[in-house]
Design a protein around this motif. Sequence first.
Motif, PDB file in Angstrom:
ATOM      1  N   ASP A 102      -2.882   4.511 -29.260  1.00 20.98           N
ATOM      2  CA  ASP A 102      -3.502   3.384 -29.935  1.00 20.98           C
ATOM      3  C   ASP A 102      -2.521   2.211 -29.800  1.00 20.98           C
ATOM      4  O   ASP A 102      -1.349   2.350 -30.132  1.00 20.98           O
ATOM      5  N   PRO A 103      -2.991   1.043 -29.313  1.00 21.56           N
ATOM      6  CA  PRO A 103      -2.049  -0.052 -29.049  1.00 21.56           C
ATOM      7  C   PRO A 103      -1.474  -0.686 -30.320  1.00 21.56           C
ATOM      8  O   PRO A 103      -0.561  -1.499 -30.240  1.00 21.56           O
ATOM      9  N   VAL A 104      -1.997  -0.323 -31.472  1.00 22.99           N
ATOM     10  CA  VAL A 104      -1.485  -0.895 -32.721  1.00 22.99           C
ATOM     11  C   VAL A 104      -0.454   0.031 -33.375  1.00 22.99           C
ATOM     12  O   VAL A 104       0.627  -0.394 -33.765  1.00 22.99           O
ATOM     13  N   SER A 109      -4.312   7.831 -29.756  1.00 25.55           N
ATOM     14  CA  SER A 109      -5.548   7.188 -30.195  1.00 25.55           C
ATOM     15  C   SER A 109      -6.578   8.255 -30.540  1.00 25.55           C
ATOM     16  O   SER A 109      -6.922   9.090 -29.686  1.00 25.55           O
ATOM     17  N   THR A 110      -7.084   8.220 -31.769  1.00 31.97           N
ATOM     18  CA  THR A 110      -8.087   9.205 -32.186  1.00 31.97           C
ATOM     19  C   THR A 110      -9.375   8.997 -31.398  1.00 31.97           C
ATOM     20  O   THR A 110     -10.059   9.965 -31.047  1.00 31.97           O
ATOM     21  N   GLN A 111      -9.701   7.743 -31.087  1.00 36.20           N
ATOM     22  CA  GLN A 111     -10.909   7.462 -30.307  1.00 36.20           C
ATOM     23  C   GLN A 111     -10.773   7.990 -28.881  1.00 36.20           C
ATOM     24  O   GLN A 111     -11.684   8.642 -28.358  1.00 36.20           O
ATOM     25  N   ALA A 112      -9.610   7.734 -28.261  1.00 32.64           N
ATOM     26  CA  ALA A 112      -9.389   8.242 -26.901  1.00 32.64           C
ATOM     27  C   ALA A 112      -9.442   9.769 -26.892  1.00 32.64           C
ATOM     28  O   ALA A 112      -9.945  10.385 -25.948  1.00 32.64           O
ATOM     29  N   LEU A 113      -8.947  10.373 -27.970  1.00 29.37           N
ATOM     30  CA  LEU A 113      -8.996  11.835 -28.087  1.00 29.37           C
ATOM     31  C   LEU A 113     -10.440  12.310 -28.148  1.00 29.37           C
ATOM     32  O   LEU A 113     -10.833  13.234 -27.418  1.00 29.37           O
ATOM     33  N   SER A 139       2.463   8.796 -39.915  1.00 26.29           N
ATOM     34  CA  SER A 139       1.555   9.903 -39.619  1.00 26.29           C
ATOM     35  C   SER A 139       0.395   9.473 -38.737  1.00 26.29           C
ATOM     36  O   SER A 139      -0.112   8.357 -38.834  1.00 26.29           O
ATOM     37  N   CYS A 140      -0.035  10.399 -37.879  1.00 24.59           N
ATOM     38  CA  CYS A 140      -1.291  10.224 -37.156  1.00 24.59           C
ATOM     39  C   CYS A 140      -2.434  10.321 -38.161  1.00 24.59           C
ATOM     40  O   CYS A 140      -2.240  10.728 -39.303  1.00 24.59           O
ATOM     41  N   ASP A 141      -3.637  10.010 -37.688  1.00 29.07           N
ATOM     42  CA  ASP A 141      -4.813  10.110 -38.553  1.00 29.07           C
ATOM     43  C   ASP A 141      -5.268  11.569 -38.568  1.00 29.07           C
ATOM     44  O   ASP A 141      -6.267  11.952 -37.960  1.00 29.07           O
ATOM     45  N   LEU A 142      -4.527  12.379 -39.312  1.00 24.09           N
ATOM     46  CA  LEU A 142      -4.705  13.829 -39.222  1.00 24.09           C
ATOM     47  C   LEU A 142      -6.061  14.297 -39.734  1.00 24.09           C
ATOM     48  O   LEU A 142      -6.605  15.286 -39.253  1.00 24.09           O
ATOM     49  N   LYS A 143      -6.612  13.584 -40.701  1.00 21.84           N
ATOM     50  CA  LYS A 143      -7.894  14.005 -41.253  1.00 21.84           C
ATOM     51  C   LYS A 143      -8.981  13.917 -40.177  1.00 21.84           C
ATOM     52  O   LYS A 143      -9.768  14.851 -39.999  1.00 21.84           O
ATOM     53  N   ALA A 144      -8.987  12.813 -39.456  1.00 23.72           N
ATOM     54  CA  ALA A 144      -9.976  12.632 -38.390  1.00 23.72           C
ATOM     55  C   ALA A 144      -9.714  13.614 -37.241  1.00 23.72           C
ATOM     56  O   ALA A 144     -10.650  14.146 -36.636  1.00 23.72           O
TER      57      ALA A 144
END
Length: 389
Positions: A102-104, A109-113, A139-144
Amino acid sequence: MSMIPYARQYIDKEDREIVSEVLNSDYLTTGPWVERFEDALCSYTGAQFSVALSSATAALHIACLSLGLGKDDVLWTTPNTFVASANCGLYCGATVDFVDIDPVTYNMSTQALADKLAIAKAKRCLPKVLVVVDFAGQSCDLKAIKALAIEYDFKIIEDASHAIGGKYNSKPIGCCEFADITVFSFHPVKIITTGEGGALLTNSKEIYEKAKLLRTHGITRDPDKFILDNHGPWYYEQIDLGFNYRITDIQCALGYNQLKKIDSFVERRQELASRYDLHLRDLPIVLPFRYERQLSSLHLYPILIEEHNGQVNRKQVFIELKKRQIGVNVHYIPVHLQPVYRKMGFRESDFPLSLQYYNKTISLPMYYSLTNEQQDHVVNSLYEVLFSK
Ligand SMILES: *Cc1c(COP(=O)(O)O)cnc(C)c1O
Protein backbone atom coordinates in the motif's frame (compact mmCIF):
# COMPACT_ATOMS: atom_id res chain seq x y z
CA MET A 1 30.16 14.51 17.02
CA SER A 2 30.23 10.72 16.93
CA MET A 3 28.07 8.76 14.51
CA ILE A 4 24.36 8.72 15.32
CA PRO A 5 23.16 5.25 14.24
CA TYR A 6 19.70 4.64 12.74
CA ALA A 7 18.91 2.29 15.62
CA ARG A 8 20.54 0.99 18.77
CA GLN A 9 19.87 -0.95 21.96
CA TYR A 10 19.40 0.57 25.38
CA ILE A 11 21.04 -1.40 28.21
CA ASP A 12 20.93 -0.16 31.80
CA LYS A 13 22.54 -1.20 35.10
CA GLU A 14 19.70 -3.58 35.97
CA ASP A 15 20.13 -5.36 32.60
CA ARG A 16 23.83 -5.84 33.30
CA GLU A 17 23.14 -7.08 36.82
CA ILE A 18 20.56 -9.65 35.80
CA VAL A 19 22.84 -11.02 33.06
CA SER A 20 25.72 -11.28 35.48
CA GLU A 21 23.46 -13.13 37.96
CA VAL A 22 22.74 -15.74 35.29
CA LEU A 23 26.46 -16.06 34.55
CA ASN A 24 26.97 -16.94 38.20
CA SER A 25 24.07 -19.43 38.27
CA ASP A 26 23.83 -23.15 37.41
CA TYR A 27 22.24 -22.69 33.99
CA LEU A 28 23.57 -20.74 31.06
CA THR A 29 21.00 -22.16 28.68
CA THR A 30 17.55 -23.76 28.97
CA GLY A 31 17.21 -22.92 32.65
CA PRO A 32 14.48 -21.04 34.52
CA TRP A 33 14.79 -17.78 32.56
CA VAL A 34 13.53 -19.21 29.28
CA GLU A 35 10.11 -19.99 30.72
CA ARG A 36 10.08 -16.80 32.76
CA PHE A 37 10.65 -14.79 29.59
CA GLU A 38 8.06 -16.83 27.68
CA ASP A 39 5.48 -16.30 30.45
CA ALA A 40 6.23 -12.58 30.47
CA LEU A 41 5.72 -12.42 26.69
CA CYS A 42 2.33 -14.14 27.09
CA SER A 43 1.28 -11.78 29.90
CA TYR A 44 2.38 -8.74 27.93
CA THR A 45 0.68 -9.70 24.65
CA GLY A 46 -2.25 -11.77 25.86
CA ALA A 47 -1.27 -14.73 23.67
CA GLN A 48 -1.77 -18.15 25.28
CA PHE A 49 1.56 -19.70 24.28
CA SER A 50 5.02 -18.48 23.44
CA VAL A 51 8.28 -20.15 22.42
CA ALA A 52 11.51 -18.16 22.78
CA LEU A 53 14.03 -18.94 20.05
CA SER A 54 17.51 -18.08 18.84
CA SER A 55 16.23 -15.50 16.32
CA ALA A 56 13.14 -14.28 14.50
CA THR A 57 14.49 -16.08 11.45
CA ALA A 58 14.39 -19.36 13.39
CA ALA A 59 10.90 -18.46 14.62
CA LEU A 60 9.68 -17.86 11.05
CA HIS A 61 11.15 -21.18 9.90
CA ILE A 62 9.54 -23.11 12.74
CA ALA A 63 6.29 -21.19 12.27
CA CYS A 64 6.09 -22.36 8.65
CA LEU A 65 6.88 -25.97 9.60
CA SER A 66 4.32 -25.90 12.41
CA LEU A 67 1.69 -24.88 9.86
CA GLY A 68 2.70 -27.82 7.67
CA LEU A 69 4.29 -25.78 4.87
CA GLY A 70 6.11 -28.11 2.46
CA LYS A 71 7.45 -28.46 -1.03
CA ASP A 72 4.14 -28.49 -2.88
CA ASP A 73 2.91 -25.41 -1.09
CA VAL A 74 2.99 -21.68 -1.71
CA LEU A 75 3.91 -18.84 0.67
CA TRP A 76 3.18 -15.19 -0.02
CA THR A 77 4.72 -12.19 1.68
CA THR A 78 5.48 -8.53 0.99
CA PRO A 79 8.53 -7.38 -1.00
CA ASN A 80 9.03 -4.54 1.52
CA THR A 81 10.64 -6.61 4.25
CA PHE A 82 13.84 -8.21 5.41
CA VAL A 83 14.72 -11.30 3.36
CA ALA A 84 13.94 -13.60 6.32
CA SER A 85 10.15 -13.13 5.87
CA ALA A 86 10.44 -14.83 2.46
CA ASN A 87 13.38 -17.18 3.08
CA CYS A 88 11.37 -19.19 5.63
CA GLY A 89 9.22 -20.39 2.72
CA LEU A 90 12.29 -21.47 0.75
CA TYR A 91 13.68 -23.35 3.79
CA CYS A 92 10.54 -25.52 3.64
CA GLY A 93 10.91 -26.09 -0.11
CA ALA A 94 7.77 -24.03 -0.80
CA THR A 95 7.24 -21.62 -3.68
CA VAL A 96 7.49 -17.96 -2.62
CA ASP A 97 5.56 -15.10 -4.18
CA PHE A 98 4.84 -11.51 -3.18
CA VAL A 99 1.95 -9.07 -2.87
CA ASP A 100 2.72 -5.40 -3.53
CA ILE A 101 2.47 -2.71 -0.85
CA ASP A 102 0.00 0.00 0.00
CA PRO A 103 1.66 3.29 -1.05
CA VAL A 104 0.47 5.04 2.12
CA THR A 105 1.25 2.57 4.94
CA TYR A 106 4.04 0.64 3.11
CA ASN A 107 2.45 -2.54 4.50
CA MET A 108 1.12 -5.26 2.21
CA SER A 109 -1.90 -3.87 0.35
CA THR A 110 -5.05 -5.68 1.48
CA GLN A 111 -6.71 -4.82 -1.85
CA ALA A 112 -3.78 -6.17 -3.88
CA LEU A 113 -3.95 -9.30 -1.72
CA ALA A 114 -7.67 -9.75 -2.38
CA ASP A 115 -7.14 -9.28 -6.14
CA LYS A 116 -4.23 -11.72 -6.26
CA LEU A 117 -6.15 -14.33 -4.25
CA ALA A 118 -9.09 -14.20 -6.68
CA ILE A 119 -6.70 -14.82 -9.59
CA ALA A 120 -4.82 -17.57 -7.72
CA LYS A 121 -8.09 -19.33 -6.93
CA ALA A 122 -8.98 -19.49 -10.61
CA LYS A 123 -5.51 -20.84 -11.38
CA ARG A 124 -5.62 -23.23 -8.39
CA CYS A 125 -2.38 -21.95 -6.89
CA LEU A 126 -3.59 -20.40 -3.63
CA PRO A 127 -1.03 -19.85 -0.86
CA LYS A 128 -1.02 -22.07 2.22
CA VAL A 129 0.75 -19.45 4.33
CA LEU A 130 0.72 -15.65 4.20
CA VAL A 131 3.52 -13.81 6.02
CA VAL A 132 2.40 -10.25 6.72
CA VAL A 133 4.86 -7.74 8.13
CA ASP A 134 3.94 -4.93 10.51
CA PHE A 135 6.25 -2.54 8.74
CA ALA A 136 8.04 0.06 10.89
CA GLY A 137 5.92 -1.10 13.85
CA GLN A 138 2.45 -0.37 12.46
CA SER A 139 0.09 -3.32 12.28
CA CYS A 140 -1.30 -4.59 9.00
CA ASP A 141 -5.07 -4.62 8.61
CA LEU A 142 -5.25 -8.03 10.24
CA LYS A 143 -9.01 -8.14 10.62
CA ALA A 144 -9.55 -7.77 6.88
CA ILE A 145 -6.71 -10.18 6.14
CA LYS A 146 -8.23 -12.75 8.50
CA ALA A 147 -11.53 -12.50 6.60
CA LEU A 148 -9.60 -13.33 3.40
CA ALA A 149 -7.82 -16.20 5.20
CA ILE A 150 -11.19 -17.73 6.03
CA GLU A 151 -12.51 -17.22 2.50
CA TYR A 152 -9.42 -18.64 0.78
CA ASP A 153 -8.24 -21.07 3.46
CA PHE A 154 -4.69 -19.95 4.24
CA LYS A 155 -2.80 -19.44 7.50
CA ILE A 156 -1.43 -16.12 8.74
CA ILE A 157 2.05 -15.60 10.16
CA GLU A 158 2.42 -12.05 11.42
CA ASP A 159 6.07 -11.05 11.22
CA ALA A 160 5.99 -8.47 14.01
CA SER A 161 9.78 -8.20 14.20
CA HIS A 162 9.33 -4.41 14.19
CA ALA A 163 6.20 -4.26 16.22
CA ILE A 164 6.39 -5.59 19.78
CA GLY A 165 5.05 -2.84 22.04
CA GLY A 166 2.48 -1.66 19.50
CA LYS A 167 -1.28 -2.13 19.45
CA TYR A 168 -3.92 -3.05 16.89
CA ASN A 169 -7.54 -2.19 17.70
CA SER A 170 -6.54 -1.55 21.33
CA LYS A 171 -4.99 -5.02 21.78
CA PRO A 172 -1.25 -5.68 22.04
CA ILE A 173 0.42 -6.80 18.83
CA GLY A 174 1.23 -10.47 19.41
CA CYS A 175 -2.12 -11.37 21.01
CA CYS A 176 -2.83 -13.58 17.97
CA GLU A 177 -6.49 -12.60 17.74
CA PHE A 178 -6.26 -12.69 13.95
CA ALA A 179 -2.89 -14.31 13.21
CA ASP A 180 -2.22 -18.04 13.64
CA ILE A 181 1.31 -17.16 14.73
CA THR A 182 3.08 -13.90 15.56
CA VAL A 183 6.88 -13.62 15.45
CA PHE A 184 9.07 -11.11 17.31
CA SER A 185 12.76 -10.27 16.87
CA PHE A 186 15.06 -9.21 19.69
CA HIS A 187 18.00 -8.15 17.54
CA PRO A 188 19.68 -5.04 19.03
CA VAL A 189 18.15 -2.68 16.44
CA LYS A 190 14.61 -3.77 17.36
CA ILE A 191 12.36 -2.47 20.19
CA ILE A 192 13.78 -4.71 22.95
CA THR A 193 16.84 -6.91 22.69
CA THR A 194 18.38 -10.18 23.81
CA GLY A 195 21.50 -9.73 21.66
CA GLU A 196 20.21 -12.25 19.14
CA GLY A 197 16.81 -13.77 19.73
CA GLY A 198 13.22 -14.14 18.72
CA ALA A 199 9.91 -15.61 19.78
CA LEU A 200 6.85 -17.26 18.33
CA LEU A 201 3.42 -16.64 19.87
CA THR A 202 0.21 -18.54 19.24
CA ASN A 203 -3.14 -19.47 20.75
CA SER A 204 -2.92 -23.00 19.31
CA LYS A 205 -1.65 -25.71 21.65
CA GLU A 206 -0.83 -27.90 18.66
CA ILE A 207 1.37 -25.24 17.03
CA TYR A 208 3.00 -24.50 20.38
CA GLU A 209 3.93 -28.13 21.00
CA LYS A 210 5.25 -28.63 17.48
CA ALA A 211 7.34 -25.44 17.71
CA LYS A 212 8.82 -26.48 21.05
CA LEU A 213 9.74 -29.87 19.66
CA LEU A 214 11.41 -28.37 16.58
CA ARG A 215 13.36 -25.88 18.71
CA THR A 216 15.48 -28.70 20.05
CA HIS A 217 16.09 -31.34 17.35
CA GLY A 218 12.59 -32.84 17.43
CA ILE A 219 13.55 -34.62 20.64
CA THR A 220 11.01 -35.41 23.34
CA ARG A 221 11.46 -36.73 26.88
CA ASP A 222 7.71 -37.11 27.41
CA PRO A 223 6.97 -40.89 27.69
CA ASP A 224 3.43 -40.29 26.41
CA LYS A 225 4.88 -39.18 23.07
CA PHE A 226 7.33 -42.06 22.58
CA ILE A 227 6.81 -44.11 19.43
CA LEU A 228 9.05 -47.05 20.43
CA ASP A 229 9.71 -48.83 23.73
CA ASN A 230 10.96 -46.77 26.64
CA HIS A 231 14.46 -48.10 27.50
CA GLY A 232 14.55 -46.50 30.95
CA PRO A 233 14.83 -43.20 32.79
CA TRP A 234 17.60 -41.89 30.47
CA TYR A 235 15.57 -42.49 27.35
CA TYR A 236 14.58 -39.77 24.87
CA GLU A 237 13.26 -40.02 21.39
CA GLN A 238 13.71 -37.96 18.26
CA ILE A 239 10.23 -38.05 16.76
CA ASP A 240 10.63 -35.25 14.21
CA LEU A 241 13.49 -33.50 12.35
CA GLY A 242 14.16 -30.36 14.36
CA PHE A 243 17.05 -27.94 14.92
CA ASN A 244 19.08 -26.27 17.59
CA TYR A 245 17.12 -23.03 17.64
CA ARG A 246 17.39 -22.62 21.41
CA ILE A 247 17.92 -19.30 23.13
CA THR A 248 20.14 -19.07 26.22
CA ASP A 249 19.15 -18.27 29.79
CA ILE A 250 21.55 -15.33 29.62
CA GLN A 251 19.57 -13.87 26.72
CA CYS A 252 16.18 -14.58 28.26
CA ALA A 253 17.09 -12.85 31.54
CA LEU A 254 18.06 -9.80 29.51
CA GLY A 255 14.86 -10.05 27.46
CA TYR A 256 12.76 -10.35 30.61
CA ASN A 257 14.27 -7.21 32.04
CA GLN A 258 14.02 -5.33 28.74
CA LEU A 259 10.34 -6.21 28.48
CA LYS A 260 9.72 -4.40 31.78
CA LYS A 261 10.84 -1.19 30.06
CA ILE A 262 9.08 -1.63 26.75
CA ASP A 263 6.25 0.84 27.28
CA SER A 264 8.66 3.65 28.15
CA PHE A 265 10.76 2.65 25.10
CA VAL A 266 7.73 3.02 22.83
CA GLU A 267 6.62 6.22 24.53
CA ARG A 268 9.97 7.88 23.81
CA ARG A 269 9.78 6.71 20.21
CA GLN A 270 6.34 8.39 19.98
CA GLU A 271 7.85 11.61 21.29
CA LEU A 272 10.70 11.46 18.80
CA ALA A 273 8.30 10.76 15.93
CA SER A 274 6.13 13.73 16.91
CA ARG A 275 9.23 15.93 16.97
CA TYR A 276 10.25 14.72 13.51
CA ASP A 277 6.67 15.25 12.26
CA LEU A 278 6.71 18.82 13.54
CA HIS A 279 10.19 19.88 12.49
CA LEU A 280 10.23 18.21 9.07
CA ARG A 281 6.75 19.14 7.89
CA ASP A 282 7.90 22.03 5.69
CA LEU A 283 10.48 20.01 3.81
CA PRO A 284 9.80 18.57 0.34
CA ILE A 285 9.65 15.04 1.74
CA VAL A 286 6.88 12.60 2.59
CA LEU A 287 6.62 11.78 6.30
CA PRO A 288 5.48 8.36 7.48
CA PHE A 289 1.73 7.89 7.85
CA ARG A 290 0.40 6.61 11.17
CA TYR A 291 -3.14 5.56 12.00
CA GLU A 292 -4.42 7.67 14.86
CA ARG A 293 -6.32 4.77 16.37
CA GLN A 294 -3.44 2.28 16.24
CA LEU A 295 -0.26 2.38 18.27
CA SER A 296 2.89 1.90 16.20
CA SER A 297 5.95 0.82 18.16
CA LEU A 298 7.87 3.04 15.71
CA HIS A 299 10.80 0.77 14.99
CA LEU A 300 11.52 2.94 11.94
CA TYR A 301 10.90 6.49 10.78
CA PRO A 302 11.11 6.23 6.96
CA ILE A 303 10.84 9.42 4.92
CA LEU A 304 10.50 9.68 1.14
CA ILE A 305 12.80 12.02 -0.75
CA GLU A 306 10.95 13.28 -3.80
CA GLU A 307 12.92 14.11 -6.92
CA HIS A 308 13.60 17.82 -6.59
CA ASN A 309 13.90 19.55 -9.98
CA GLY A 310 15.77 16.41 -10.97
CA GLN A 311 18.55 17.56 -8.62
CA VAL A 312 18.39 16.24 -5.11
CA ASN A 313 17.76 12.54 -5.00
CA ARG A 314 17.72 9.86 -2.35
CA LYS A 315 21.26 8.64 -2.94
CA GLN A 316 22.67 12.14 -2.67
CA VAL A 317 20.76 12.85 0.53
CA PHE A 318 21.88 9.53 1.97
CA ILE A 319 25.55 10.25 1.23
CA GLU A 320 25.33 13.82 2.55
CA LEU A 321 23.69 12.70 5.81
CA LYS A 322 26.38 10.05 6.31
CA LYS A 323 29.00 12.76 5.84
CA ARG A 324 27.33 14.60 8.71
CA GLN A 325 27.71 11.57 10.99
CA ILE A 326 24.11 10.42 10.64
CA GLY A 327 23.81 6.66 10.25
CA VAL A 328 20.80 6.57 7.96
CA ASN A 329 19.64 3.30 6.41
CA VAL A 330 17.25 2.04 3.73
CA HIS A 331 14.34 -0.29 4.56
CA TYR A 332 13.97 -2.22 2.36
CA ILE A 333 15.53 -3.28 -0.90
CA PRO A 334 12.49 -5.19 -2.23
CA VAL A 335 13.17 -8.89 -1.63
CA HIS A 336 12.31 -9.88 -5.21
CA LEU A 337 15.28 -7.79 -6.43
CA GLN A 338 17.75 -10.03 -4.60
CA PRO A 339 19.74 -12.35 -6.88
CA VAL A 340 18.38 -15.45 -5.11
CA TYR A 341 14.84 -14.35 -6.03
CA ARG A 342 15.68 -12.92 -9.45
CA LYS A 343 16.98 -16.39 -10.33
CA MET A 344 13.44 -17.68 -9.72
CA GLY A 345 12.17 -15.39 -12.46
CA PHE A 346 11.03 -12.27 -10.61
CA ARG A 347 11.47 -9.06 -12.59
CA GLU A 348 12.13 -5.59 -11.21
CA SER A 349 8.76 -4.35 -12.48
CA ASP A 350 6.71 -7.11 -10.80
CA PHE A 351 5.88 -5.02 -7.72
CA PRO A 352 5.99 -1.40 -8.89
CA LEU A 353 4.80 0.26 -5.68
CA SER A 354 7.48 -1.46 -3.61
CA LEU A 355 10.06 -0.36 -6.16
CA GLN A 356 8.80 3.24 -6.20
CA TYR A 357 8.88 3.36 -2.42
CA TYR A 358 12.35 1.81 -2.31
CA ASN A 359 13.74 4.38 -4.73
CA LYS A 360 12.79 7.25 -2.43
CA THR A 361 13.06 5.98 1.13
CA ILE A 362 15.54 6.74 3.90
CA SER A 363 15.14 5.63 7.53
CA LEU A 364 16.12 8.39 9.95
CA PRO A 365 17.63 7.61 13.39
CA MET A 366 14.95 6.34 15.77
CA TYR A 367 15.70 4.73 19.13
CA TYR A 368 14.96 5.17 22.82
CA SER A 369 18.22 6.88 23.80
CA LEU A 370 18.35 9.30 20.84
CA THR A 371 18.54 12.73 22.48
CA ASN A 372 16.63 15.82 21.35
CA GLU A 373 19.99 17.44 20.54
CA GLN A 374 21.01 14.54 18.34
CA GLN A 375 17.62 14.61 16.66
CA ASP A 376 17.96 18.35 16.07
CA HIS A 377 21.26 17.65 14.32
CA VAL A 378 19.44 15.20 12.03
CA VAL A 379 16.72 17.77 11.30
CA ASN A 380 19.17 20.61 10.66
CA SER A 381 21.29 18.42 8.44
CA LEU A 382 18.26 17.49 6.34
CA TYR A 383 17.45 21.19 5.87
CA GLU A 384 21.04 21.85 4.85
CA VAL A 385 21.16 18.98 2.38
CA LEU A 386 17.75 19.62 0.82
CA PHE A 387 18.15 23.39 0.46
CA SER A 388 21.82 23.63 -0.49
CA LYS A 389 21.16 22.50 -4.06
C1 LIG B 1 14.91 -8.19 11.92
C2 LIG B 1 13.87 -8.85 11.10
C3 LIG B 1 13.82 -10.24 10.91
C4 LIG B 1 14.91 -11.15 11.38
O1 LIG B 1 15.14 -11.05 12.72
P1 LIG B 1 16.36 -11.88 13.39
O2 LIG B 1 15.98 -11.92 14.84
O3 LIG B 1 17.59 -11.08 13.12
O4 LIG B 1 16.39 -13.21 12.76
C5 LIG B 1 12.77 -10.77 10.21
N1 LIG B 1 11.81 -9.99 9.68
C6 LIG B 1 11.82 -8.66 9.81
C7 LIG B 1 10.72 -7.85 9.23
C8 LIG B 1 12.87 -8.05 10.51
O5 LIG B 1 12.91 -6.72 10.59
